[in-house]
Design an enzyme around this catalytic site. Sequence first.
Site, PDB file in Angstrom:
ATOM      1  N   ASN A 125       0.806  -1.219   0.000  1.00 47.41           N
ATOM      2  CA  ASN A 125       0.000   0.000   0.000  1.00 47.41           C
ATOM      3  C   ASN A 125       0.837   1.267   0.000  1.00 47.41           C
ATOM      4  OD1 ASN A 125       0.303  -1.406   2.635  1.00 47.41           O
ATOM      5  ND2 ASN A 125      -0.325   0.552   3.459  1.00 47.41           N
TER       6      ASN A 125
ATOM      7  N   CYS B  46      -2.664   6.249   6.233  1.00 45.17           N
ATOM      8  CA  CYS B  46      -4.049   5.923   5.905  1.00 45.17           C
ATOM      9  C   CYS B  46      -4.707   5.137   7.030  1.00 45.17           C
ATOM     10  CB  CYS B  46      -4.164   5.164   4.587  1.00 45.17           C
ATOM     11  SG  CYS B  46      -3.730   3.449   4.687  1.00 45.17           S
TER      12      CYS B  46
ATOM     13  N   SER C 241     -11.266  -5.183  -0.604  1.00 45.25           N
ATOM     14  CA  SER C 241     -12.007  -4.138   0.095  1.00 45.25           C
ATOM     15  C   SER C 241     -12.722  -3.236  -0.898  1.00 45.25           C
ATOM     16  CB  SER C 241     -11.010  -3.310   0.918  1.00 45.25           C
ATOM     17  OG  SER C 241     -11.632  -2.174   1.458  1.00 45.25           O
TER      18      SER C 241
ATOM     19  N   HIS D  78     -13.869   0.010  -0.699  1.00 42.98           N
ATOM     20  CA  HIS D  78     -13.501   1.427  -0.900  1.00 42.98           C
ATOM     21  C   HIS D  78     -12.116   1.585  -1.522  1.00 42.98           C
ATOM     22  CE1 HIS D  78     -10.797   2.457   2.671  1.00 42.98           C
ATOM     23  NE2 HIS D  78     -11.190   1.246   2.979  1.00 42.98           N
TER      24      HIS D  78
ATOM     25  N   GLN E 224      -4.811  -3.760  -2.458  1.00 44.90           N
ATOM     26  CA  GLN E 224      -4.345  -2.679  -3.330  1.00 44.90           C
ATOM     27  C   GLN E 224      -4.249  -3.089  -4.796  1.00 44.90           C
ATOM     28  OE1 GLN E 224      -4.182   0.390  -2.496  1.00 44.90           O
ATOM     29  NE2 GLN E 224      -4.139   0.319  -0.270  1.00 44.90           N
TER      30      GLN E 224
ATOM     31  N   THR F  30     -25.890  -8.855  10.235  1.00 45.45           N
ATOM     32  CA  THR F  30     -26.652  -8.530   9.029  1.00 45.45           C
ATOM     33  C   THR F  30     -25.749  -7.842   8.018  1.00 45.45           C
ATOM     34  OG1 THR F  30     -28.581  -8.209  10.433  1.00 45.45           O
ATOM     35  CG2 THR F  30     -28.710  -7.313   8.198  1.00 45.45           C
TER      36      THR F  30
END
Length: 365
Positions: free
Chosen positions: A137, A305, A185, A187, A165, A224
């Site tokens: 990353n 980050c 991931s 986002h 990444q 959920t």
Amino acid sequence: MLYLDANATEPLRPEARAALIAALDVTGNPYSVHAAGRAARRILEDARESIAACFAVRPADLVFTSGATEADALALHALAQGRRLIVGATEHDAILGPAGAAARIPVDRAGLADLDALAALLASGPPALVCLMAANNETGTLQPLARAAELCHRHGALLFVDAVQSAGRARMSLAESGADAMAISSHKLGGPAGAGALLLSPALSAIAPQFPGGGQERGRRGGTPAVAVIAGFAAAVRASGDASHLAPLRDALEAAARARGAVVCGAGAPRLANTTNLALPGVRADAQVIALDLAGVCVSAGAACSSGRVRESHVLAAMGLGALAGQAIRVSLPWNAPADCAERFAAAYTSMVAALRPALADATG
Ligand code: PLP
């Protein structure tokens, strides 16, 4: 503002935004048996099928999570049972945190894992779980996954790959990578934050949950699922997969920074097309980030980050880069980087060097 911090989070893709908004209007718990629940379940299972297809896994072998931190933790929890843990020295904190004092695979000055050292670690004890990220990353360094997988399997070890990444920037298949399991991931590839997935090879599909909860995700992850976020995640996966158009922009930006005295960390290894890590000898990383921010350019110091803190980069330290580990910024181009981003970055970088390192600015004109 010029946003060059895609490895922290990618801008939302329009396809993901549309899918997210449409799914927000669907009321219903996907695990309810009535019509409203079934409508939500259809969205969830369509998303599962489409993400699974993009990574060439069976839908049943995909476990939705809240993000890659959870997918990494679930993989360590479920796959390490009875195995020794061996992790790359430059892994993300999502791996290094839960891994604790586990053995580390050293890296060379370009950030590439030392596979001879991995072979020695594998030979020195009982079967292991090895964690090796696909792309770093901070530097974008791409690890030799196929060779690592071959080594792991020869020694009866499992290979878990944090592909956060590289997913969305290059087409990836779990089987072709050689990995036994992989984390991705939403986002980080242009979907909304709040969803991720653990992809499992068929032999490992029935993992034990960290949080049993109500037995969702075939008993592998209770809770959920975030249906609308997952719908956006799937749309982002479908829309992404190739960042090669960013390489010329990254190279131009890197050349401009080099001309102003920057050292490119990890330049000797194969790298992600969108990422560069620029050290400015003698200038603290946080001062560079602040100066560029004031000039309207968003970048991060190596490890920022994760928490907004700026500290010395454990990645660059593991690469043996000494003081540069506290003097480097990460520039990561988003999927929609503007065509003039290299020129705009170069102008801000030049002013930043002039302000923070006047002697060097004089020398390089
Ligand atoms: N792994 C890597 C390589 C990352 O870069 C990140 C985020 O920075 C994570 C894991 C954590 O991902 P998430 O934000 O989805 O929890």
